[in-house]
Design an enzyme around this catalytic site. Sequence first.
Site, PDB file in Angstrom:
ATOM      1  N   CYS A  14      90.880  25.382 104.850  1.00 59.13           N
ATOM      2  CA  CYS A  14      90.787  26.947 106.267  1.00 59.13           C
ATOM      3  C   CYS A  14      90.096  27.203 106.974  1.00 59.13           C
ATOM      4  O   CYS A  14      90.737  27.200 108.308  1.00 59.13           O
ATOM      5  CB  CYS A  14      91.243  27.702 105.268  1.00 59.13           C
ATOM      6  SG  CYS A  14      92.817  27.691 104.621  1.00 59.13           S
ATOM      7  N   SER A  53      79.445  28.836 104.700  1.00 64.53           N
ATOM      8  CA  SER A  53      81.222  28.852 104.817  1.00 64.53           C
ATOM      9  C   SER A  53      80.859  30.343 105.803  1.00 64.53           C
ATOM     10  O   SER A  53      79.997  30.938 105.457  1.00 64.53           O
ATOM     11  CB  SER A  53      81.164  29.352 102.923  1.00 64.53           C
ATOM     12  OG  SER A  53      81.662  28.523 101.942  1.00 64.53           O
ATOM     13  N   GLN A  71      84.520  29.006  96.032  1.00 61.90           N
ATOM     14  CA  GLN A  71      85.238  27.274  96.147  1.00 61.90           C
ATOM     15  C   GLN A  71      85.450  26.751  97.284  1.00 61.90           C
ATOM     16  O   GLN A  71      86.063  25.657  96.576  1.00 61.90           O
ATOM     17  CB  GLN A  71      86.968  28.301  96.659  1.00 61.90           C
ATOM     18  CG  GLN A  71      87.453  28.185  97.333  1.00 61.90           C
ATOM     19  CD  GLN A  71      86.584  29.672  97.459  1.00 61.90           C
ATOM     20  OE1 GLN A  71      85.796  30.432  96.790  1.00 61.90           O
ATOM     21  NE2 GLN A  71      87.696  31.197  98.233  1.00 61.90           N
ATOM     22  N   ALA A  97     101.152  29.414  96.158  1.00 63.16           N
ATOM     23  CA  ALA A  97     100.481  28.785  93.877  1.00 63.16           C
ATOM     24  C   ALA A  97      99.421  28.149  94.220  1.00 63.16           C
ATOM     25  O   ALA A  97      98.789  27.950  93.426  1.00 63.16           O
ATOM     26  CB  ALA A  97     101.469  29.265  94.003  1.00 63.16           C
ATOM     27  N   GLU A 126      94.850  27.990  95.368  1.00 66.11           N
ATOM     28  CA  GLU A 126      93.618  28.490  95.129  1.00 66.11           C
ATOM     29  C   GLU A 126      93.556  29.553  95.230  1.00 66.11           C
ATOM     30  O   GLU A 126      92.971  30.555  94.980  1.00 66.11           O
ATOM     31  CB  GLU A 126      92.300  27.292  95.369  1.00 66.11           C
ATOM     32  CG  GLU A 126      91.568  27.692  94.846  1.00 66.11           C
ATOM     33  CD  GLU A 126      90.621  26.499  95.439  1.00 66.11           C
ATOM     34  OE1 GLU A 126      88.939  27.338  94.393  1.00 66.11           O
ATOM     35  OE2 GLU A 126      90.676  25.694  95.304  1.00 66.11           O
ATOM     36  N   THR A 127      93.542  29.637  96.956  1.00 65.23           N
ATOM     37  CA  THR A 127      93.489  30.749  98.020  1.00 65.23           C
ATOM     38  C   THR A 127      94.311  32.199  97.097  1.00 65.23           C
ATOM     39  O   THR A 127      93.923  33.391  97.225  1.00 65.23           O
ATOM     40  CB  THR A 127      93.744  30.918  99.713  1.00 65.23           C
ATOM     41  OG1 THR A 127      92.398  29.879 100.009  1.00 65.23           O
ATOM     42  CG2 THR A 127      93.089  31.847 100.146  1.00 65.23           C
TER      43      THR A 127
END
Length: 427
Positions: A50, A101, A108, A182, A184-185
């Site tokens: 993202c 990040s 993650q 559905a 990982e986030t």
Amino acid sequence: MTLWVLGLNHQTAPVELRERAAFAGEALPRALGSLRDTPQIAEAVLLSTCNRTELYAVADSAQALDQWLHTQAGDLQGYLYQHADAEAVRHLFRVATGLDSMVLGEPQILGQVKDAWSTARDHGLLGQRLDRLFQQTFSVAKRARTDTQVGANPVSVASAAVRLAQNAFARLDDSTVLLVGAGETIELAARHLSEGKVRRLLIANRTLAHAQELASRHGGVALPLTELDRHLGEADVVFSATAAREPVIHREMVAKALRTRRHKPMLLFDLAVPRDIEADVATLNDAFLYTVDDLERAVEDNRRGRREAAAEAEAIIDLQVSRFVETQQASAHQAPLRQLRAFGEATRTELLERARQQLANGKPADEVLELLAHGLTNRLLHPPTAALRAAALSGDADLTRAAERLFPATPGYRHPPVRPDDADPAP
């Protein structure tokens, strides 16, 4: 060839440009196939999340990477960064550790880096150099997170969004929350919501089975994505993070949901890139839309608490970058040494076998030893002799000086007269 990284992230480019360069769903294998067909790029790993798209590659020049990305995503000049060799190594170590990040130290990203490496390997894009780099990256990231507090109380974009929702609604346990997607986030959001309790959890996804799996783990109700419009009005809070290329929640859908709710406020978090929720939803009264860029401001407090640990992690990374680069340089220097030793061993084996055959055929041992010594000398010295002659003709003084260092003069040694068969020894 040089190790390069070319990319853009949440610090260098707004969301509308990042979504142009995002490779999700079917776009990823197409992009990897295109990289495989680019002759100027020998190895490649494509990391697309993202908040960043980065191309790690072994290539002759950065121009090859830039041209490829321009073909895929259009003109991004002014929003890109690039690093080479040691700085590319440092950048990857920092990314995998979570130091680059949006949420400092988020956990993650390491899994996403591993996925990018694995996918590149499956598509035949991984060579020895990048494989070694990424294997070392996983080790460095693990050590940095173990030896420092940079990963303590991990906060992701999803958890930051959940925290913001908890602050907006005094009691989420009296609210209905809708999760769209559905992956990982959304899994992280569901986990944080389960810890804080919600009254009702709805999970909508294009593949119903995936929504059902997630719902079973977190006590939710699974819905097919086709029913999203019908159930949107039930939600007080919406978290959306799919891999769709186009928005899945439109302004008119939210307007209809607000009418159904009699304009009871609705909080929407668009955690996807490309965006899942049309931007003009924010113009609706009683609809409060947050994007991943908005969360940049919401998580600043978390960064401040982790900066001391990040400094410790940076020191670990500095040391590991130096060690990795030294190891790679030593490995590169070992190649000619291995080649030289292999040549010597092959020559010894061949001439020794010839000498054994001569002894077996009854030739006197002294004569065999003389032939063996003479043959070894000729065979081993022929390549450097030929190279030095060529250097003398071309004026290559560097090779001549190197030979003088490799073969220093022996005091008191007198060269024997040159025999006719020594003038141009056969290889």
